[in-house]
Design an enzyme around this catalytic site. Structure first.
Site, PDB file in Angstrom:
ATOM      1  N   CYS A   3       4.830  -1.604   3.899  1.00 39.81           N
ATOM      2  CA  CYS A   3       5.370  -2.452   2.834  1.00 39.81           C
ATOM      3  C   CYS A   3       4.598  -3.773   2.783  1.00 39.81           C
ATOM      4  O   CYS A   3       4.285  -4.373   3.817  1.00 39.81           O
ATOM      5  CB  CYS A   3       6.850  -2.680   3.130  1.00 39.81           C
ATOM      6  SG  CYS A   3       7.582  -4.081   2.288  1.00 39.81           S
ATOM      7  N   ASP A  29       4.947 -18.015  -3.679  1.00 39.36           N
ATOM      8  CA  ASP A  29       4.517 -16.896  -4.520  1.00 39.36           C
ATOM      9  C   ASP A  29       3.078 -17.140  -4.975  1.00 39.36           C
ATOM     10  O   ASP A  29       2.730 -18.261  -5.352  1.00 39.36           O
ATOM     11  CB  ASP A  29       5.454 -16.768  -5.728  1.00 39.36           C
ATOM     12  CG  ASP A  29       5.296 -15.453  -6.461  1.00 39.36           C
ATOM     13  OD1 ASP A  29       4.192 -15.184  -6.977  1.00 39.36           O
ATOM     14  OD2 ASP A  29       6.279 -14.698  -6.520  1.00 39.36           O
ATOM     15  N   HIS A  45      13.324  -4.708   7.227  1.00 38.58           N
ATOM     16  CA  HIS A  45      13.094  -4.113   5.920  1.00 38.58           C
ATOM     17  C   HIS A  45      14.375  -3.512   5.338  1.00 38.58           C
ATOM     18  O   HIS A  45      15.040  -2.697   5.964  1.00 38.58           O
ATOM     19  CB  HIS A  45      12.023  -3.021   6.026  1.00 38.58           C
ATOM     20  CG  HIS A  45      11.704  -2.395   4.700  1.00 38.58           C
ATOM     21  ND1 HIS A  45      10.766  -2.915   3.857  1.00 38.58           N
ATOM     22  CD2 HIS A  45      12.225  -1.319   4.073  1.00 38.58           C
ATOM     23  CE1 HIS A  45      10.704  -2.167   2.768  1.00 38.58           C
ATOM     24  NE2 HIS A  45      11.595  -1.202   2.884  1.00 38.58           N
ATOM     25  N   ASN A  86      15.763  -9.391  -7.916  1.00 39.18           N
ATOM     26  CA  ASN A  86      15.541  -8.237  -8.788  1.00 39.18           C
ATOM     27  C   ASN A  86      15.827  -6.964  -7.993  1.00 39.18           C
ATOM     28  O   ASN A  86      15.463  -6.871  -6.825  1.00 39.18           O
ATOM     29  CB  ASN A  86      14.095  -8.214  -9.294  1.00 39.18           C
ATOM     30  CG  ASN A  86      13.759  -9.459 -10.095  1.00 39.18           C
ATOM     31  OD1 ASN A  86      14.553  -9.942 -10.878  1.00 39.18           O
ATOM     32  ND2 ASN A  86      12.573  -9.995  -9.866  1.00 39.18           N
ATOM     33  N   HIS A  99      14.027  -9.263  -1.571  1.00 36.37           N
ATOM     34  CA  HIS A  99      13.488 -10.624  -1.542  1.00 36.37           C
ATOM     35  C   HIS A  99      14.203 -11.490  -2.569  1.00 36.37           C
ATOM     36  O   HIS A  99      14.703 -11.010  -3.574  1.00 36.37           O
ATOM     37  CB  HIS A  99      11.972 -10.645  -1.748  1.00 36.37           C
ATOM     38  CG  HIS A  99      11.499 -10.006  -3.013  1.00 36.37           C
ATOM     39  ND1 HIS A  99      11.465  -8.639  -3.206  1.00 36.37           N
ATOM     40  CD2 HIS A  99      11.015 -10.550  -4.151  1.00 36.37           C
ATOM     41  CE1 HIS A  99      10.981  -8.366  -4.404  1.00 36.37           C
ATOM     42  NE2 HIS A  99      10.709  -9.511  -5.000  1.00 36.37           N
ATOM     43  N   HIS A 101      13.840 -14.916  -4.947  1.00 39.54           N
ATOM     44  CA  HIS A 101      12.946 -15.877  -5.577  1.00 39.54           C
ATOM     45  C   HIS A 101      13.698 -17.200  -5.698  1.00 39.54           C
ATOM     46  O   HIS A 101      14.804 -17.236  -6.245  1.00 39.54           O
ATOM     47  CB  HIS A 101      12.564 -15.439  -6.997  1.00 39.54           C
ATOM     48  CG  HIS A 101      11.772 -14.187  -7.074  1.00 39.54           C
ATOM     49  ND1 HIS A 101      10.407 -14.178  -7.254  1.00 39.54           N
ATOM     50  CD2 HIS A 101      12.155 -12.886  -7.026  1.00 39.54           C
ATOM     51  CE1 HIS A 101       9.984 -12.929  -7.314  1.00 39.54           C
ATOM     52  NE2 HIS A 101      11.027 -12.128  -7.174  1.00 39.54           N
TER      53      HIS A 101
END
Length: 113
Positions: A3, A29, A45, A86, A99, A101
């Site tokens: 990943c 980012d 993970h 997301n 994750h 943001h």
């Protein structure tokens, strides 16, 4: 695991780290959508929100505390910021690793996307 975010956490792919502890890793980012755009990932993970269960609750709660601290450190806590998670292809998830943001530093419109 191969990943992308797991490899970043392990240091196999360079990143601009802004935070790290035993559970979480945060980095800038590479394609920012706002003046502040930080990604916060659990070191363990989880492919997405859909992979979470009761045993994941502590790290998710901790993530929100860390996101608040990062917003304060970035100077965006008072003016406002957005946290985006997301999930799945239609939700805009492009990396199959949970994750968060953290976006801020400008006025963010609604609705997104």
């Amino acid at each position: 695991m191969d990943c992308l975010f797991c490899r970043i956490v392990r240091g196999e792919i360079p990143s601009t780290k802004v935070y790290e502890d035993d559970d979480l890793y945060a980095f800038r980012d590479i394609d920012p959508k706002a003046p502040t755009h930080i990604l916060l990932v659990p070191k363990v993970h989880h492919s997405s929100v859909n992979a979470l269960d009761e045993s994941s609750a502590a790290v998710v709660a901790k993530a929100y505390v860390v996101l608040k601290q990062l917003a304060e450190a970035e100077g965006i806590a008072q003016s406002g910021y957005r946290i985006v998670v997301n999930t799945g292809k239609d939700g805009g998830q492009s990396v199959d690793h949970l994750h968060f943001h953290l976006l801020g530093g400008r006025s963010l419109s609604w609705p997104p996307g």
